[in-house]
Design a protein around this motif. Sequence first.
Motif, PDB file in Angstrom:
ATOM      1  N   LEU A   1      81.368  40.137  24.579  1.00 53.78           N
ATOM      2  CA  LEU A   1      82.613  39.251  24.666  1.00 53.78           C
ATOM      3  C   LEU A   1      82.437  37.770  24.710  1.00 53.78           C
ATOM      4  N   ALA A   2      83.211  36.920  24.314  1.00 51.53           N
ATOM      5  CA  ALA A   2      83.011  35.315  24.459  1.00 51.53           C
ATOM      6  C   ALA A   2      82.460  35.017  25.846  1.00 51.53           C
ATOM      7  N   GLU A   3      81.984  33.611  25.828  1.00 46.81           N
ATOM      8  CA  GLU A   3      81.515  33.312  27.009  1.00 46.81           C
ATOM      9  C   GLU A   3      82.660  32.929  27.965  1.00 46.81           C
ATOM     10  N   PRO A   4      82.339  32.826  29.314  1.00 48.21           N
ATOM     11  CA  PRO A   4      83.292  32.245  30.178  1.00 48.21           C
ATOM     12  C   PRO A   4      84.242  31.018  29.916  1.00 48.21           C
ATOM     13  N   ALA A   5      83.439  30.163  29.236  1.00 46.11           N
ATOM     14  CA  ALA A   5      83.945  28.968  28.747  1.00 46.11           C
ATOM     15  C   ALA A   5      85.194  28.983  27.904  1.00 46.11           C
ATOM     16  N   GLN A   6      85.370  30.141  27.567  1.00 45.50           N
ATOM     17  CA  GLN A   6      86.411  30.327  26.509  1.00 45.50           C
ATOM     18  C   GLN A   6      87.346  31.139  27.062  1.00 45.50           C
ATOM     19  N   THR A   7      87.490  31.508  28.313  1.00 47.21           N
ATOM     20  CA  THR A   7      88.367  32.572  29.168  1.00 47.21           C
ATOM     21  C   THR A   7      89.326  31.845  29.795  1.00 47.21           C
ATOM     22  N   ARG A   8      90.567  32.413  30.075  1.00 51.19           N
ATOM     23  CA  ARG A   8      91.576  31.880  30.738  1.00 51.19           C
ATOM     24  C   ARG A   8      91.958  33.113  31.741  1.00 51.19           C
ATOM     25  N   CYS A   9      92.546  32.401  32.771  1.00 55.75           N
ATOM     26  CA  CYS A   9      93.002  33.351  34.058  1.00 55.75           C
ATOM     27  C   CYS A   9      94.459  33.004  34.278  1.00 55.75           C
ATOM     28  N   VAL A  10      95.311  34.140  34.310  1.00 49.60           N
ATOM     29  CA  VAL A  10      96.789  33.653  34.561  1.00 49.60           C
ATOM     30  C   VAL A  10      97.007  34.541  35.543  1.00 49.60           C
ATOM     31  N   THR A  11      97.614  33.737  36.557  1.00 55.04           N
ATOM     32  CA  THR A  11      98.538  34.510  37.685  1.00 55.04           C
ATOM     33  C   THR A  11      99.735  33.923  37.954  1.00 55.04           C
ATOM     34  N   ALA A  12     100.428  34.475  38.907  1.00 57.86           N
ATOM     35  CA  ALA A  12     101.848  34.314  39.231  1.00 57.86           C
ATOM     36  C   ALA A  12     101.681  33.356  40.484  1.00 57.86           C
ATOM     37  N   GLY A  13     102.269  31.992  40.234  1.00 53.99           N
ATOM     38  CA  GLY A  13     102.305  31.012  41.295  1.00 53.99           C
ATOM     39  C   GLY A  13     103.426  31.374  42.458  1.00 53.99           C
ATOM     40  N   PRO A  14     103.511  30.423  43.502  1.00 51.51           N
ATOM     41  CA  PRO A  14     104.112  30.789  44.492  1.00 51.51           C
ATOM     42  C   PRO A  14     105.902  31.028  43.970  1.00 51.51           C
ATOM     43  N   ASP A  15     106.043  30.204  43.055  1.00 51.24           N
ATOM     44  CA  ASP A  15     107.255  30.265  42.698  1.00 51.24           C
ATOM     45  C   ASP A  15     107.546  31.125  41.365  1.00 51.24           C
ATOM     46  N   GLY A  16     106.370  32.057  41.214  1.00 51.94           N
ATOM     47  CA  GLY A  16     106.959  32.986  40.042  1.00 51.94           C
ATOM     48  C   GLY A  16     106.376  32.571  38.760  1.00 51.94           C
TER      49      GLY A  16
END
Length: 138
Positions: free
Chosen positions: A59-74
């Motif tokens: 897998l590619a290095e962490p510098a090329q990674t994104r994390c997507v979460t839901a914020g408090p407003d969705g």
Amino acid sequence: MKYLVMIQGTQADYEAMRGKGSPGAPAWSEKELKAMFSFMQSVNDDLAESGELVDGQGLAEPAQTRCVTAGPDGRPVITDGPYGETKELLAGYWVLDCESLERVTEIAARVAQCPTPEGTTQYPVVIRPILDGGGDVC
């Protein structure tokens, strides 16, 4: 039964492979990189020949990674890297179809013997059975 066999690393490990060493992640020489790639190719070839290899990828290095979460407003919140609270992450994996946990453990033990420069942090090789869709998740 199918198993996910995972290897771990950090951003520093990826940088070390490019020649930029740091504590716990000494710079790799060209000879050390070739030895590691040759070792991994041998593992892959043997698993393909035995019919146990379903898939395997680095897998590619962490510098090329994104994390997507839901914020408090969705709405989505997008951050760099896999997780802010950890440095270790999934660096590569195999999906293997093996006859037993003992067999996949033998394979993981072989993977754990991959050559690395002296002083490199050693991470565990993690084995997780893959549910067949009919198994209980909770």
